[in-house]
Motif scaffolding. Sequence first.
Motif, PDB file in Angstrom:
ATOM      1  N   PRO A 183       0.803  -1.231   0.000  1.00 38.23           N
ATOM      2  CA  PRO A 183       0.000   0.000   0.000  1.00 38.23           C
ATOM      3  C   PRO A 183       0.833   1.277   0.000  1.00 38.23           C
ATOM      4  N   TRP A 184       2.070   1.192   0.423  1.00 39.79           N
ATOM      5  CA  TRP A 184       2.938   2.377   0.477  1.00 39.79           C
ATOM      6  C   TRP A 184       3.533   2.728  -0.890  1.00 39.79           C
ATOM      7  N   LEU A 185       3.492   1.798  -1.861  1.00 43.77           N
ATOM      8  CA  LEU A 185       4.236   1.979  -3.103  1.00 43.77           C
ATOM      9  C   LEU A 185       3.671   3.108  -3.966  1.00 43.77           C
ATOM     10  N   ALA A 186       2.362   3.126  -4.184  1.00 40.03           N
ATOM     11  CA  ALA A 186       1.775   4.182  -5.020  1.00 40.03           C
ATOM     12  C   ALA A 186       1.996   5.569  -4.417  1.00 40.03           C
ATOM     13  N   PRO A 187       1.722   5.785  -3.109  1.00 42.75           N
ATOM     14  CA  PRO A 187       2.006   7.117  -2.536  1.00 42.75           C
ATOM     15  C   PRO A 187       3.482   7.504  -2.633  1.00 42.75           C
ATOM     16  N   HIS A 188       4.365   6.522  -2.479  1.00 43.37           N
ATOM     17  CA  HIS A 188       5.803   6.808  -2.584  1.00 43.37           C
ATOM     18  C   HIS A 188       6.155   7.288  -3.986  1.00 43.37           C
ATOM     19  N   LEU A 189       5.632   6.602  -5.015  1.00 41.25           N
ATOM     20  CA  LEU A 189       5.901   7.018  -6.386  1.00 41.25           C
ATOM     21  C   LEU A 189       5.270   8.377  -6.679  1.00 41.25           C
ATOM     22  N   GLU A 190       4.059   8.590  -6.177  1.00 42.01           N
ATOM     23  CA  GLU A 190       3.386   9.871  -6.386  1.00 42.01           C
ATOM     24  C   GLU A 190       4.223  11.034  -5.843  1.00 42.01           C
ATOM     25  N   SER A 191       4.665  10.915  -4.591  1.00 42.83           N
ATOM     26  CA  SER A 191       5.432  12.004  -3.986  1.00 42.83           C
ATOM     27  C   SER A 191       6.755  12.203  -4.706  1.00 42.83           C
ATOM     28  N   SER A 192       7.381  11.119  -5.138  1.00 45.44           N
ATOM     29  CA  SER A 192       8.653  11.225  -5.855  1.00 45.44           C
ATOM     30  C   SER A 192       8.478  11.938  -7.194  1.00 45.44           C
TER      31      SER A 192
END
Length: 316
Positions: A183-192
């Motif tokens: 679940p953390w992967l999409a938000p991590h990519l978004e912020s990056s």
Amino acid sequence: MNLFRAARAVAGSDGDGPVDWTAVGAAAHAATDPGDLSLSPAERDGYADDVADARASIRAAAGVDFDLPETIEVQNRHHWIDANIETFRRLLAPLEGQVTLAPALARTANTGSMAVTLGFLANNVLGQYDPLLLGDGDDDHGLYFVHPNIVAVADALDVDHDRFRRWIAFHEVAHAAEFDSAPWLAPHLESSMEHAVSELAAGRFDRRALDDLNVTMTAVEGYAELVMDRAFDEEYADLREKLDERRGNVGPVSRIIRRLLGIGRKRRQYERGKGFFDAVADERGVAGAAVVWERQENLPTDAELDDPDAWLRRVS
């Protein structure tokens, strides 16, 4: 395909922003043959069966529990363009406030560049797992297969259509497994991505942010390549060899466009990421490689991508 109509759409671009996204869609459509989407009942059932079988095989081989997207579509090239315009618009939103000395001229150039980008990708994408990054949170993720491209590439590689389609389905369902189990992967990519584009919009080049984004995408693509092969329930060595050869054999125009779009880097992501995860899986099994998605801290560093043993020692 009508290049004159595409050029006219770009020349007539309008609005206040740096890109006229309506004109982008019109131009990309005009310049791109949509391809045949007249599926036989057997072909339509084949896509559904491939996706369902890929989910079962990947869950068993990789030891991850995940759900498939509610949206699973077999598309032509125009459908793919329509599905991705909004993603590109959201990604480039930080550029909306940029002021140029010749805004109309810049808008025309930007609109033409985006139309060329979407048209080129629409002719080359085989399948796509779309986590709908940078969305408003109300949309579901999606899984798309560009049928005309799958047929064309299978013909070019001289391989069986059904077997090639099935192998591509395993790759895209592997992406669904990554994002749904992490679940953390999409938000991590978004912020990056938001940070990297915002820095570029402000005239700054944040090398570290782009390198971190590249490392994450190398892990994402490498893991999908691993699972694509090791969970596949048929012989695939000839498919792997021919597809890798195709990725390297492109004409001069395609080579220029691929370099401008960073597709050469994407090929490197496939190769480097797969090498990393092959080594991990040889040591710990495919299920052991899934440890990477348990938490963000388990992503390999740039150095660890070339030293899988160091990553294994760190996450053990």
